[in-house]
Design a protein around this motif. Structure first.
Motif, PDB file in Angstrom:
ATOM      1  N   GLN A  38     -35.496  14.404   2.535  1.00 57.48           N
ATOM      2  CA  GLN A  38     -34.222  14.771   3.183  1.00 57.48           C
ATOM      3  C   GLN A  38     -33.335  13.545   3.367  1.00 57.48           C
ATOM      4  O   GLN A  38     -32.138  13.598   3.106  1.00 57.48           O
ATOM      5  CB  GLN A  38     -34.482  15.388   4.569  1.00 57.48           C
ATOM      6  CG  GLN A  38     -34.679  16.868   4.564  1.00 57.48           C
ATOM      7  CD  GLN A  38     -34.670  17.419   5.978  1.00 57.48           C
ATOM      8  OE1 GLN A  38     -35.585  17.179   6.752  1.00 57.48           O
ATOM      9  NE2 GLN A  38     -33.638  18.142   6.301  1.00 57.48           N
ATOM     10  N   ARG A  39     -33.920  12.447   3.836  1.00 53.97           N
ATOM     11  CA  ARG A  39     -33.142  11.213   4.022  1.00 53.97           C
ATOM     12  C   ARG A  39     -32.590  10.732   2.680  1.00 53.97           C
ATOM     13  O   ARG A  39     -31.415  10.369   2.579  1.00 53.97           O
ATOM     14  CB  ARG A  39     -34.001  10.125   4.665  1.00 53.97           C
ATOM     15  CG  ARG A  39     -34.205  10.296   6.145  1.00 53.97           C
ATOM     16  CD  ARG A  39     -34.858   9.079   6.787  1.00 53.97           C
ATOM     17  NE  ARG A  39     -36.169   8.777   6.244  1.00 53.97           N
ATOM     18  CZ  ARG A  39     -37.309   9.334   6.648  1.00 53.97           C
ATOM     19  NH1 ARG A  39     -37.305  10.237   7.612  1.00 53.97           N
ATOM     20  NH2 ARG A  39     -38.464   8.991   6.099  1.00 53.97           N
ATOM     21  N   ARG A  40     -33.436  10.740   1.660  1.00 56.52           N
ATOM     22  CA  ARG A  40     -33.013  10.303   0.326  1.00 56.52           C
ATOM     23  C   ARG A  40     -31.841  11.141  -0.185  1.00 56.52           C
ATOM     24  O   ARG A  40     -30.901  10.610  -0.789  1.00 56.52           O
ATOM     25  CB  ARG A  40     -34.200  10.410  -0.631  1.00 56.52           C
ATOM     26  CG  ARG A  40     -33.867  10.055  -2.053  1.00 56.52           C
ATOM     27  CD  ARG A  40     -35.055  10.211  -2.966  1.00 56.52           C
ATOM     28  NE  ARG A  40     -34.591  10.707  -4.257  1.00 56.52           N
ATOM     29  CZ  ARG A  40     -35.339  11.295  -5.148  1.00 56.52           C
ATOM     30  NH1 ARG A  40     -36.614  11.482  -4.920  1.00 56.52           N
ATOM     31  NH2 ARG A  40     -34.828  11.709  -6.280  1.00 56.52           N
ATOM     32  N   MET A  41     -31.878  12.446   0.094  1.00 53.09           N
ATOM     33  CA  MET A  41     -30.845  13.356  -0.416  1.00 53.09           C
ATOM     34  C   MET A  41     -29.632  13.445   0.515  1.00 53.09           C
ATOM     35  O   MET A  41     -28.601  14.003   0.136  1.00 53.09           O
ATOM     36  CB  MET A  41     -31.439  14.755  -0.623  1.00 53.09           C
ATOM     37  CG  MET A  41     -32.584  14.795  -1.634  1.00 53.09           C
ATOM     38  SD  MET A  41     -32.128  14.204  -3.275  1.00 53.09           S
ATOM     39  CE  MET A  41     -31.106  15.550  -3.836  1.00 53.09           C
ATOM     40  N   GLY A  42     -29.744  12.926   1.744  1.00 49.33           N
ATOM     41  CA  GLY A  42     -28.632  12.972   2.688  1.00 49.33           C
ATOM     42  C   GLY A  42     -28.428  14.342   3.328  1.00 49.33           C
ATOM     43  O   GLY A  42     -27.315  14.687   3.714  1.00 49.33           O
ATOM     44  N   TRP A  43     -29.507  15.105   3.467  1.00 49.49           N
ATOM     45  CA  TRP A  43     -29.423  16.457   4.026  1.00 49.49           C
ATOM     46  C   TRP A  43     -29.652  16.464   5.522  1.00 49.49           C
ATOM     47  O   TRP A  43     -30.463  15.700   6.042  1.00 49.49           O
ATOM     48  CB  TRP A  43     -30.457  17.370   3.379  1.00 49.49           C
ATOM     49  CG  TRP A  43     -30.283  17.608   1.923  1.00 49.49           C
ATOM     50  CD1 TRP A  43     -29.117  17.574   1.208  1.00 49.49           C
ATOM     51  CD2 TRP A  43     -31.304  17.931   0.983  1.00 49.49           C
ATOM     52  NE1 TRP A  43     -29.353  17.868  -0.109  1.00 49.49           N
ATOM     53  CE2 TRP A  43     -30.692  18.093  -0.278  1.00 49.49           C
ATOM     54  CE3 TRP A  43     -32.678  18.116   1.087  1.00 49.49           C
ATOM     55  CZ2 TRP A  43     -31.407  18.421  -1.419  1.00 49.49           C
ATOM     56  CZ3 TRP A  43     -33.394  18.445  -0.058  1.00 49.49           C
ATOM     57  CH2 TRP A  43     -32.757  18.597  -1.290  1.00 49.49           C
ATOM     58  N   SER A  44     -28.966  17.375   6.209  1.00 47.50           N
ATOM     59  CA  SER A  44     -29.140  17.485   7.671  1.00 47.50           C
ATOM     60  C   SER A  44     -29.570  18.880   8.114  1.00 47.50           C
ATOM     61  O   SER A  44     -29.749  19.103   9.305  1.00 47.50           O
ATOM     62  CB  SER A  44     -27.817  17.113   8.361  1.00 47.50           C
ATOM     63  OG  SER A  44     -26.781  17.985   7.939  1.00 47.50           O
ATOM     64  N   PHE A  45     -29.745  19.816   7.199  1.00 48.70           N
ATOM     65  CA  PHE A  45     -30.135  21.175   7.580  1.00 48.70           C
ATOM     66  C   PHE A  45     -31.608  21.210   8.000  1.00 48.70           C
ATOM     67  O   PHE A  45     -32.392  20.345   7.624  1.00 48.70           O
ATOM     68  CB  PHE A  45     -29.867  22.160   6.437  1.00 48.70           C
ATOM     69  CG  PHE A  45     -30.566  21.814   5.149  1.00 48.70           C
ATOM     70  CD1 PHE A  45     -31.872  22.235   4.909  1.00 48.70           C
ATOM     71  CD2 PHE A  45     -29.927  21.071   4.180  1.00 48.70           C
ATOM     72  CE1 PHE A  45     -32.520  21.912   3.728  1.00 48.70           C
ATOM     73  CE2 PHE A  45     -30.558  20.748   2.991  1.00 48.70           C
ATOM     74  CZ  PHE A  45     -31.856  21.165   2.763  1.00 48.70           C
ATOM     75  N   PRO A  46     -31.989  22.216   8.788  1.00 46.51           N
ATOM     76  CA  PRO A  46     -33.385  22.329   9.234  1.00 46.51           C
ATOM     77  C   PRO A  46     -34.341  22.553   8.060  1.00 46.51           C
ATOM     78  O   PRO A  46     -34.047  23.304   7.140  1.00 46.51           O
ATOM     79  CB  PRO A  46     -33.381  23.551  10.152  1.00 46.51           C
ATOM     80  CG  PRO A  46     -31.967  23.748  10.556  1.00 46.51           C
ATOM     81  CD  PRO A  46     -31.135  23.252   9.408  1.00 46.51           C
ATOM     82  N   PHE A  47     -35.483  21.884   8.147  1.00 52.19           N
ATOM     83  CA  PHE A  47     -36.515  21.982   7.126  1.00 52.19           C
ATOM     84  C   PHE A  47     -37.841  22.092   7.852  1.00 52.19           C
ATOM     85  O   PHE A  47     -38.053  21.413   8.859  1.00 52.19           O
ATOM     86  CB  PHE A  47     -36.514  20.708   6.272  1.00 52.19           C
ATOM     87  CG  PHE A  47     -36.704  20.922   4.802  1.00 52.19           C
ATOM     88  CD1 PHE A  47     -37.810  21.607   4.314  1.00 52.19           C
ATOM     89  CD2 PHE A  47     -35.809  20.396   3.900  1.00 52.19           C
ATOM     90  CE1 PHE A  47     -37.985  21.783   2.951  1.00 52.19           C
ATOM     91  CE2 PHE A  47     -35.982  20.548   2.530  1.00 52.19           C
ATOM     92  CZ  PHE A  47     -37.078  21.249   2.054  1.00 52.19           C
ATOM     93  N   ALA A  48     -38.755  22.895   7.368  1.00 50.62           N
ATOM     94  CA  ALA A  48     -40.071  23.041   7.981  1.00 50.62           C
ATOM     95  C   ALA A  48     -41.129  22.961   6.904  1.00 50.62           C
ATOM     96  O   ALA A  48     -40.911  23.331   5.758  1.00 50.62           O
ATOM     97  CB  ALA A  48     -40.167  24.371   8.722  1.00 50.62           C
TER      98      ALA A  48
END
Length: 142
Positions: free
Chosen positions: A124-134
């Motif tokens: 997520q950090r690498r891709m720049g995403w901020s949406f919830p992930f589980a």
């Protein structure tokens, strides 16, 4: 280089109008299938699904985050993968902007993968995403 048929403007227009007719038929059929999907009966979920999230362990109910609807995207990222699925990643690039809009309609969007949470967080950090992930939790034997 590929060869492509050349034609006149009238031939192109006739072919384009024929294609437009087929596209409209496809859209109508797609709308019918979508309606049938929405009319599927609901099924009570009795299984105790568990997830690892940024906020700690979570149940399926916790993933709703107080909203009445939950949209789960099965993001293909297995425990042994070095990165997320390229197609899933391209689709997920638009999720961060969608989360706010969905929340205004009482919907929570969460992506779920089988990879360990730490691996998901790094991706997520690498891709720049901020949406919830589980991450799906591995059941413990007891």
């Amino acid at each position: 280089m590929t060869s492509h048929k050349l034609g006149t403007h009238d031939e192109w227009l006739a072919a384009r109008l024929d294609l437009l007719k087929a596209e409209k038929e496809l859209t109508r059929r797609s709308d019918e299938v979508a309606q049938r999907r929405q009319e599927l009966p609901w099924v009570r979920i009795d299984k105790d699904y568990r997830f690892d999230t940024d906020q700690g362990p979570a149940s399926l109910a916790d993933l709703f985050r107080g909203r009445s609807q939950l949209l789960v995207y099965h993001f293909m990222f297995g425990p042994d993968y070095t990165a997320g699925c390229p197609s899933c990643s391209a689709i997920a690039d638009g999720f961060s902007g969608s989360v706010v809009h969905l929340a205004h309609h009482d919907v929570t969007l969460t992506a779920v993968s089988r990879a360990p949470l730490a691996k998901i967080q790094a991706y997520q950090r690498r891709m720049g995403w901020s949406f919830p992930f589980a991450a799906t939790s591995t059941p413990t034997s007891g």
